[in-house]
Design a protein around this motif. Structure first.
Motif, PDB file in Angstrom:
ATOM      1  N   ARG A 123     -14.298   5.389  -3.538  1.00 22.59           N
ATOM      2  CA  ARG A 123     -14.661   6.341  -1.917  1.00 22.59           C
ATOM      3  C   ARG A 123     -15.167   5.632  -1.325  1.00 22.59           C
ATOM      4  N   LEU A 124     -16.329   4.643  -1.372  1.00 22.80           N
ATOM      5  CA  LEU A 124     -17.399   4.095  -0.803  1.00 22.80           C
ATOM      6  C   LEU A 124     -16.006   3.252   0.146  1.00 22.80           C
ATOM      7  N   LEU A 125     -15.254   2.803   0.084  1.00 23.84           N
ATOM      8  CA  LEU A 125     -14.408   1.465   0.818  1.00 23.84           C
ATOM      9  C   LEU A 125     -13.607   2.806   1.853  1.00 23.84           C
ATOM     10  N   THR A 177      -7.284  10.765   7.783  1.00 24.79           N
ATOM     11  CA  THR A 177      -5.287  10.531   7.000  1.00 24.79           C
ATOM     12  C   THR A 177      -5.799   8.930   7.318  1.00 24.79           C
ATOM     13  N   LEU A 178      -5.736   7.977   8.614  1.00 27.11           N
ATOM     14  CA  LEU A 178      -5.577   6.651   8.778  1.00 27.11           C
ATOM     15  C   LEU A 178      -6.318   6.294   7.534  1.00 27.11           C
ATOM     16  N   ALA A 179      -7.591   6.566   6.925  1.00 29.27           N
ATOM     17  CA  ALA A 179      -8.217   5.674   6.116  1.00 29.27           C
ATOM     18  C   ALA A 179      -7.741   5.985   4.472  1.00 29.27           C
ATOM     19  N   MET A 237      -5.413   3.023   2.270  1.00 30.45           N
ATOM     20  CA  MET A 237      -6.163   2.793   1.256  1.00 30.45           C
ATOM     21  C   MET A 237      -5.139   2.680   0.252  1.00 30.45           C
ATOM     22  N   VAL A 238      -4.211   3.117   0.306  1.00 28.42           N
ATOM     23  CA  VAL A 238      -3.036   3.480  -0.814  1.00 28.42           C
ATOM     24  C   VAL A 238      -2.246   2.056  -0.398  1.00 28.42           C
ATOM     25  N   PHE A 278     -14.098   2.807   6.609  1.00 28.52           N
ATOM     26  CA  PHE A 278     -12.463   2.526   6.850  1.00 28.52           C
ATOM     27  C   PHE A 278     -12.017   4.147   8.112  1.00 28.52           C
ATOM     28  N   ALA A 279     -12.416   5.392   6.946  1.00 32.34           N
ATOM     29  CA  ALA A 279     -12.338   6.608   7.875  1.00 32.34           C
ATOM     30  C   ALA A 279     -13.735   6.592   9.226  1.00 32.34           C
TER      31      ALA A 279
END
Length: 187
Positions: free
Chosen positions: A126-128, A146-148, A152-153, A132-133
């Motif tokens: 979640r922190l990562l 959404t991009l974050a 992550m995926v 990224f968000a």
């Protein structure tokens, strides 16, 4: 146990759990490999699970500090840092001793969503994703969350495949997909 001795125990236990797995690493092995008696270990950690949580907290701090530092070293803009993510992962995959993500391993061994070890692992992710968000928002993404999630995926998939294939090609493949996502989200 002095604080620095406790920290050393946690750091050495991290290496043991990372290399051997959590269930496969017993407290007898931790005591033998660290030179700290089980009695002393249990004075500071009521259970093996408490030691694992301390290990995961240390790994979270170390990994995020390393990752964010490497991203900043590679690029001075938020978009550039997002684009550099998979270059940095490729560096990690190529390091001697790379065996995948400790948090993926922990959540696989402690699968209950209520288990504190699973919760700690999810918190790391979640922190990562939150970082990224934030970068995506600063870069001007129309839908930064959404991009974050998409990054992550790709990141998590690349980590799993790099561990399974013992190579860094998944980082390059994920980088190509990420570049298209970033271009679409920010253009």
């Amino acid at each position: 146990m002095r604080p620095n001795k406790r920290d050393e125990l946690i750091r050495r236990a991290l290496d043991l759990f990372y290399g051997n797995g959590f269930h496969a690493t017993g407290m007898d092995l931790v005591a033998a490999e660290t030179g700290v008696s089980k009695t002393s270990i249990y004075k500071h950690f009521r259970s093996k699970e408490e030691l694992i949580l301390a290990v995961l907290r240390l790994r979270d701090e170390d990994f995020r500090s390393w990752l964010y530092g490497r991203l900043e070293a590679r690029a001075d803009t938020p978009r550039g840092q997002l684009e550099a993510l998979f270059d940095v992962l490729e560096e990690w995959f190529g390091q001697p001793g790379f065996q995948g993500c400790m948090f993926i391993k922990a959540s696989a061994e402690y699968q209950s969503p209520e288990d504190p070890i699973n919760v700690q692992s999810a918190e790391h992710k979640r922190l990562l994703q939150e970082h990224f968000a934030r970068l995506a928002a600063e870069a001007g993404a129309r839908e930064p969350d959404t991009l974050a999630r998409q990054l992550m995926v790709l990141k998590e998939g690349a980590i799993v495949l790099a561990a399974l294939t013992h190579g860094s090609a998944p980082a390059r493949d994920a980088r190509t997909a990420a570049a298209a996502l970033i271009e679409q989200a920010i253009a």
